[in-house]
Write a protein that holds these residues in place. Sequence first.
Motif, PDB file in Angstrom:
ATOM      1  N   GLU A 160      -7.456   7.573   4.278  1.00 25.01           N
ATOM      2  CA  GLU A 160      -6.579   6.935   5.240  1.00 25.01           C
ATOM      3  C   GLU A 160      -7.219   6.920   6.630  1.00 25.01           C
ATOM      4  O   GLU A 160      -7.963   7.821   7.002  1.00 25.01           O
ATOM      5  N   THR A 187      -6.326  -1.903  -8.241  1.00 23.73           N
ATOM      6  CA  THR A 187      -6.049  -1.056  -7.078  1.00 23.73           C
ATOM      7  C   THR A 187      -7.364  -0.611  -6.442  1.00 23.73           C
ATOM      8  O   THR A 187      -8.316  -0.265  -7.140  1.00 23.73           O
ATOM      9  N   GLU A 218      -8.789   2.037  -3.227  1.00 26.64           N
ATOM     10  CA  GLU A 218      -8.343   3.106  -2.341  1.00 26.64           C
ATOM     11  C   GLU A 218      -9.509   3.677  -1.559  1.00 26.64           C
ATOM     12  O   GLU A 218     -10.668   3.541  -1.942  1.00 26.64           O
ATOM     13  N   ARG A 231      -5.071   9.584   0.966  1.00 30.15           N
ATOM     14  CA  ARG A 231      -5.858   8.398   0.621  1.00 30.15           C
ATOM     15  C   ARG A 231      -4.962   7.171   0.601  1.00 30.15           C
ATOM     16  O   ARG A 231      -3.859   7.205   0.053  1.00 30.15           O
ATOM     17  N   LYS A 232      -5.459   6.090   1.243  1.00 33.85           N
ATOM     18  CA  LYS A 232      -4.711   4.828   1.287  1.00 33.85           C
ATOM     19  C   LYS A 232      -5.028   4.027   0.033  1.00 33.85           C
ATOM     20  O   LYS A 232      -6.188   3.794  -0.295  1.00 33.85           O
ATOM     21  N   ARG A 233      -3.980   3.613  -0.657  1.00 35.70           N
ATOM     22  CA  ARG A 233      -4.147   2.877  -1.907  1.00 35.70           C
ATOM     23  C   ARG A 233      -3.475   1.510  -1.759  1.00 35.70           C
ATOM     24  O   ARG A 233      -2.290   1.409  -1.449  1.00 35.70           O
ATOM     25  N   SER A 258       0.829  -1.202   0.000  1.00 33.64           N
ATOM     26  CA  SER A 258       0.000   0.000   0.000  1.00 33.64           C
ATOM     27  C   SER A 258       0.862   1.249   0.000  1.00 33.64           C
ATOM     28  O   SER A 258       2.071   1.201   0.259  1.00 33.64           O
TER      29      SER A 258
END
Length: 296
Positions: A84, A79, A81, A59-61, A53
């Motif tokens: 976060e 992916t 997302e 933003r968490k991807r 990640s």
Amino acid sequence: MIAARNRLLLSALTFTAAFSQAAPKLEAQSGATSIPALVDRSDTIVVARPLGSEVINGRKRWHFVVSRTLSGTSPRRFTLEEPEGRACGRALSGLLPGLHHIAFLRSRGEGDPKLVISGAAALPKLSPALEEFVQDLLATEANSVERVQLLADAIRPASASDPMQEHVDASALSALSIHPRLAALDGERWSQLRSRARTVSEARPDVMPSVARLLLREGSIQSLSVLAEFAESPRPTEVRAYALRCLHQVPTEQLALVTASLPLDRSLKLTRALQAVESVAEARRRFRSIRPGNIR
């Protein structure tokens, strides 16, 4: 005398509040987040594992690689997302690289797919029981007799070797309790269901709303007697409270047959409990009828 009456009303309202707070703890899977509903709403279902990640602009991807496709079409990699941090409706915050999951996806044209709903329900951990359940669901139509029979047969005693069986049980009960073809089940399956409902509700008190809906919809004396067992058993308070509230909805004639089928001591105990529920309901009705101008 007025003060005594007000104290009595206050006491009843206090019991009402306590009783009302017991049942909301029981929150079974809603229809929208059960595995059957996710299967029916997804255009792609894959077994995938997260590789790693990164955080970009808050933003968490997460990057996934697909191990196998159960339905639809999917790129080899995709992916997902989300913002976060941990919060309600987040699916990615607890992921660990390398662990396989089943991803219920909706395609977005040329871009990466997205989860069919927000939240971890659309990205459960992989297990043999869960994958088998998903594949069986894919082989049946949502409102078919075959689907309702599959849901009934999917509810099994929890397996120590596959803890996700409890997740399958909860999903199957949730979907079964609202299925339009419930009447297609035969007597043998209903007998099995009543037995499994007892076992599952002991292990998972949160499935009680689904179990209660199921038993109330079937409506036989045998099914209502199972609810009576829940109401008087040493199960958690919220389970007993929920069962009593459900029995309170049953027509008087049917309820009389249920209590008459019990041994005398149990019949009296259940009758007293139901009278208490009626007192609570009456207190609620009286409380709702109170207007500021009517208070003396």
